[in-house]
Design an enzyme around this catalytic site. Structure first.
Site, PDB file in Angstrom:
ATOM      1  N   CYS A   9       0.854  -1.199   0.000  1.00  0.00           N
ATOM      2  CA  CYS A   9       0.000   0.000   0.000  1.00  0.00           C
ATOM      3  C   CYS A   9       0.883   1.240   0.000  1.00  0.00           C
ATOM      4  O   CYS A   9       2.098   1.158   0.144  1.00  0.00           O
ATOM      5  CB  CYS A   9      -0.935  -0.002   1.208  1.00  0.00           C
ATOM      6  N   CYS A  12       3.267   1.791   2.878  1.00  0.00           N
ATOM      7  CA  CYS A  12       4.577   1.124   2.796  1.00  0.00           C
ATOM      8  C   CYS A  12       5.603   2.068   2.170  1.00  0.00           C
ATOM      9  O   CYS A  12       6.729   2.207   2.649  1.00  0.00           O
ATOM     10  CB  CYS A  12       4.484  -0.148   1.958  1.00  0.00           C
ATOM     11  N   CYS A  77      46.354   1.154 -13.542  1.00  0.00           N
ATOM     12  CA  CYS A  77      46.495   1.859 -12.271  1.00  0.00           C
ATOM     13  C   CYS A  77      45.118   2.152 -11.693  1.00  0.00           C
ATOM     14  O   CYS A  77      44.081   1.861 -12.312  1.00  0.00           O
ATOM     15  CB  CYS A  77      47.284   3.159 -12.438  1.00  0.00           C
ATOM     16  N   CYS A  80      42.492   4.022 -13.734  1.00  0.00           N
ATOM     17  CA  CYS A  80      41.704   3.207 -14.683  1.00  0.00           C
ATOM     18  C   CYS A  80      40.484   2.624 -13.976  1.00  0.00           C
ATOM     19  O   CYS A  80      39.369   2.643 -14.514  1.00  0.00           O
ATOM     20  CB  CYS A  80      42.548   2.060 -15.231  1.00  0.00           C
ATOM     21  N   ASP A 492      22.879 -14.284  21.384  1.00  0.00           N
ATOM     22  CA  ASP A 492      21.700 -15.114  21.609  1.00  0.00           C
ATOM     23  C   ASP A 492      22.134 -16.294  22.490  1.00  0.00           C
ATOM     24  O   ASP A 492      23.295 -16.693  22.472  1.00  0.00           O
ATOM     25  CB  ASP A 492      21.167 -15.611  20.265  1.00  0.00           C
ATOM     26  N   ASP A 691      21.911 -17.781  15.770  1.00  0.00           N
ATOM     27  CA  ASP A 691      21.921 -18.915  14.846  1.00  0.00           C
ATOM     28  C   ASP A 691      20.538 -19.346  14.395  1.00  0.00           C
ATOM     29  O   ASP A 691      20.404 -20.297  13.631  1.00  0.00           O
ATOM     30  CB  ASP A 691      22.619 -20.119  15.494  1.00  0.00           C
ATOM     31  N   ASP A 695      16.509 -14.909  14.752  1.00  0.00           N
ATOM     32  CA  ASP A 695      17.604 -13.958  14.942  1.00  0.00           C
ATOM     33  C   ASP A 695      17.839 -13.113  13.695  1.00  0.00           C
ATOM     34  O   ASP A 695      18.550 -12.111  13.756  1.00  0.00           O
ATOM     35  CB  ASP A 695      18.911 -14.700  15.279  1.00  0.00           C
TER      36      ASP A 695
END
Length: 796
Positions: A9, A12, A77, A80, A492, A691, A695
């Site tokens: 919408c 957002c 170099c 470039c 965690d 993990d 998370d």
């Protein structure tokens, strides 16, 4: 223009605009919901598109783009690299980063606005060549061929230049015998001409392409300096030939200067290529880990085939001592597998049917038959190689200053050389053309933008490669740089501080339920959950030979627990909050709950048909190295915080075991990101380490997200750094590697700036012969690369 996925919408679009407007360096952000695009104007010196896209991801949307790596041919170099980068970035929908050290462009582009053909055409229009990156043997062969060509050019150039060098010593009156032939101008001309125009032709070609596109690079300086010496010598030689009958004085010729300069520059380039090749040894080592063949079982027959021909779904046999060729799931047999080459873990891991095996690991002592699940570019090793390649091709923010200077460096040097000539000829040593001329050439050839261009990427290449060798996958130079600024580490609990493999330890029941009945109902309810605690309960029931039922209805309640229907009974499993929400009194069992929580166990309440039925306890043991790792973090001056959905008492018990002083307990999965934001709002640089799937938002929001490699693919995808080992010491290793890499980069930048800041004035003062200046220029880049290679000796 960015294509944005996930907007539903106009609100957002407004939310994205508001979020982008808060980024320092974003000048204007307009998001069009109708076409799902965002037009963002920003200052590239203060922010880059990676930060903008990351912010959009944090808000909850996704930027759609395609990525391609292009091998670039013809760069000489950093100027470039700057020119190609600017040219690509001028294309609509394209964001490019060019790595001079790797001679590669990492390009993201919007489908429909640009294509790979457009990218290659733009590079060619600038005067260079490009092709889609080949990470296989073809690329290695091309580099080896180029090294051989450079070596041949140097040998031929040295053979032609050495007689001129011999003749040059005559000017110093050192008493060395010099054949008369070597002093003949026409003989010197014959030797210098092929060096200037055949061996040195790439310098002219590069200079022409640069000037044609309205810019200048190192080739322009070399072409100017050597051409000035060569053509002035021709003029003097012809003048001497026309006046030979009138006087015998030899003219001042500079054929040796032009030839020796070309020779030294080619030697420097050759050494530079050799040194740069060593910076990417990590990639070669990773690619060398892969098995070459696989024993595939098809139609009941075992056959040995090249690994490239293995298909997903194939059954593969691996005998003791053999490499596992691709990723898969064990079907038959049992063995221990050495995974140290990928994870850094020294102890072999036991494998049995149902377990996952990873390609390139080594089967130690048993026969295994497994089914291939990931082959080719989908294997874990291929993904690791891809991550390391992309990281080595990325840029760290610290490189912006060097890039800015490299873009204007050559024109400034040319102006300085002209000024030096005029000052010497008209003021310092009036009328002495020879001295003014030599000093101007020395200024041209001593200036070197290459060292500036190599200072950062070579260190990034070695640093990220060193990390990969130690199980630390860093996804980009910006993350490697950000890690050394960290102040707070948020850990965690489950699977990060603890092993993530909890076990059922205690059961207390209330009348009329027995322990067996309670365990059966809890395990049946938890059967559909992937949470480690749920799996521990199900595993305990299976080990007791219980018949676990399939729930008729299942509803996970994040942060509270779950509800399920089993044999017509409503089973609720979860926290105090869940029971309070349902109006269930837990006072009669609370003392047991508090006792277990004080021991660091997770106590889980069980209600059947809306009545309290009992309590089960699950313990997740702390990893052996967690306390040591936390201690190392504190010694670095880092604030360590544990975040968990467990209650305060259980969290405090675990935190005490590992020496953590700060706790965020009873945090719902969706609130982890909010906790990270609170810390960032306090001005802290925060790393999140986790993990699990829940998370991922916090990992994406943190300044540096670190995922434990034993965790979920979602967490690893969201993270900036993946720790292949489950050991928290990898966090400290990653931060220390960041500190050492950044120190190395700053050393390189210092010496690159110092070299030019001192070298140009010294040459301008007439204290350097042109050939000495050329030698210094040739080896300045080599010294930067060699300094970066010192990172290979870093111990983690």
């Amino acid at each position: 223009m960015l294509n944005i996925e996930g907007m539903t919408c106009a609100a957002c679009a407004a939310r994205i605009e508001k979020g982008l407007s808060k980024i320092d360096g974003v000048l204007e952000a307009n998001v069009n919901f109708a076409v799902e695009k965002a037009n963002v104007t920003f200052d590239p010196n203060r922010v880059d598109q990676n930060v903008i896209e990351r912010k959009i991801n944090e808000i909850g949307y996704k930027v759609q783009h395609s990525k391609v790596e292009l091998d670039l041919i013809g760069m000489t170099c950093a100027a470039c690299a700057n020119r190609i980068e600017k040219g690509l970035n001028n294309l609509p929908g394209v964001t490019a980063s060019v790595n001079f050290a790797l001679e590669r462009a990492s390009v993201r582009y919007q489908e429909g606005q640009a294509s790979i053909a457009d990218l290659i055409a733009r590079v060619e229009s600038i005067g260079y060549k490009a092709k889609v990156h080949d990470s296989g043997k073809g690329q290695e062969q091309n580099k080896n061929n180029e090294l051989k060509r450079q070596k041949r050019r140097f040998i031929v150039s040295a053979i032609l230049s050495l007689p001129l060098l011999w003749a040059m010593v005559a000017h110093f009156n050192w008493g060395l015998y010099v054949p008369e032939l070597l002093l003949n101008p026409w003989f010197q001309f014959a030797l210098a001409t092929p060096v200037q125009f055949i061996i040195g032709w790439p310098f002219y070609r590069g200079a022409y392409k640069a000037l044609r596109n309205g810019s200048a690079n190192m080739d322009v300086l070399v072409a100017l300096g050597t051409s000035a010496a060569y053509f002035y010598s021709i003029v003097e030689m012809l003048r001497y030939a026309g006046m030979k009958g009138q006087h015998e004085a030899m003219p001042e010729l500079y054929f040796e200067v032009s030839a020796i300069l070309v020779t030294l520059l080619i030697l420097g380039k050759w050494f530079e290529m050799l040194a740069k090749g060593r910076t990417s040894e990590a990639i070669k080592k990773l690619m060398g880990l892969q098995a070459k063949t696989a024993a595939v079982i098809r139609n009941g027959q075992e056959m040995i085939i090249p690994i490239d021909e293995v298909l997903s779904g194939d059954f593969i046999r691996v005998r003791p001592g053999e490499k596992i060729p691709v990723d898969g799931i064990v079907q038959e047999g049992a063995s221990a597998v050495d995974e140290s080459m990928l994870t850094g873990e020294s102890l072999p891991v036991d494998k049995k049917p149902g377990d996952t095996v990873i390609g390139a690991t080594i089967n130690k002592n048993g026969n295994l038959v497994f089914q291939a699940t990931k082959v080719g570019k989908e294997t874990a090793l291929a993904q690791i190689i891809k991550i390391v390649e992309e990281a080595q091709g990325s840029k760290a923010p610290i490189q912006r200053l060097a890039d800015s200077i490299s873009g204007i460096f050559v024109p400034i040097v040319v102006v300085i050389a002209v000024i030096v000539f005029l000052i010497w000829y008209f003021i310092v040593d009036k009328g002495n053309f020879t001295q003014a001329f030599e000093n101007a050439i020395a200024v041209l050839v001593i200036a070197c933008p290459c060292a500036l261009g190599l200072a950062t990427p070579t260190s990034i290449m070695v640093g990220t490669g060193k990390g990969a060798e130690n199980g630390i996958l860093i996804k980009g130079g910006e993350h490697l740089e950000a890690a050394h600024k960290l102040q707070t580490i948020v850990l965690d609990k489950t699977g990060t501080i603890t092993k993530g493999k909890p076990e059922l330890t205690d059961i207390v029941t209330l009348h009329p339920w027995s322990q067996a009945e309670l365990l059966k109902y809890v395990a049946s309810a938890e059967k559909g959950s992937e949470h480690p605690l749920a799996q521990a309960i199900v595993k305990a029931a299976e080990e007791q030979g219980m018949s676990i039922l399939i729930p008729n209805d299942f509803e996970a309640i994040p942060g509270f627990g779950l509800r399920a229907e089993v044999e017509g009974k409503t089973i609720m499993v979860g926290t105090r909050k869940l029971m309070a929400q349902q109006g269930i009194d837990i006072r009669q069992i609370e003392s047991d709950m508090e006792k277990w929580e004080g021991e660091g166990k997770t106590a889980i309440l069980v209600a059947i048909d809306n009545a309290l039925a009992g309590l089960v306890a699950v313990a997740d043991t702390v990893k052996e190295t967690s306390r040591q790792a936390v201690s190392r973090m504190k010694k670095l001056g880092l604030e360590v915080i544990m975040i968990t959905g467990d209650n305060q008492r259980t969290a405090a018990a675990i935190a005490k075991q590992v020496g953590i002083d700060h706790i965020r307990a009873e945090v719902l999965p969706q609130d982890k990101a909010s906790e990270i934001q609170k810390l960032k709002d306090q001005g802290k640089k925060v790393a999140m380490v986790g993990d699990g799937i829940n998370d991922a938002p916090a990992l994406a929001l943190s300044d540096v997200g670190m995922a434990i490699g034993t965790g979920t693919d979602v967490a690893i995808e969201a993270a900036d750094i993946t720790l292949m080992r489950g050991d928290l010491n990898s966090i400290v290793d990653a931060i220390q590697l960041s500190h050492k890499t950044m120190r190395n980069i700053k050393q390189n930048l210092f010496w690159a700036f110092f070299y030019n800041s001192v070298g140009i004035p010294v040459a301008a003062a007439g204290l350097l012969a042109p050939w000495v200046a050329g030698a210094a220029m040739a080896f300045s880049s080599v010294s930067v690369v060699l300094n970066a290679l010192r990172l290979k000796r870093v111990k983690l």
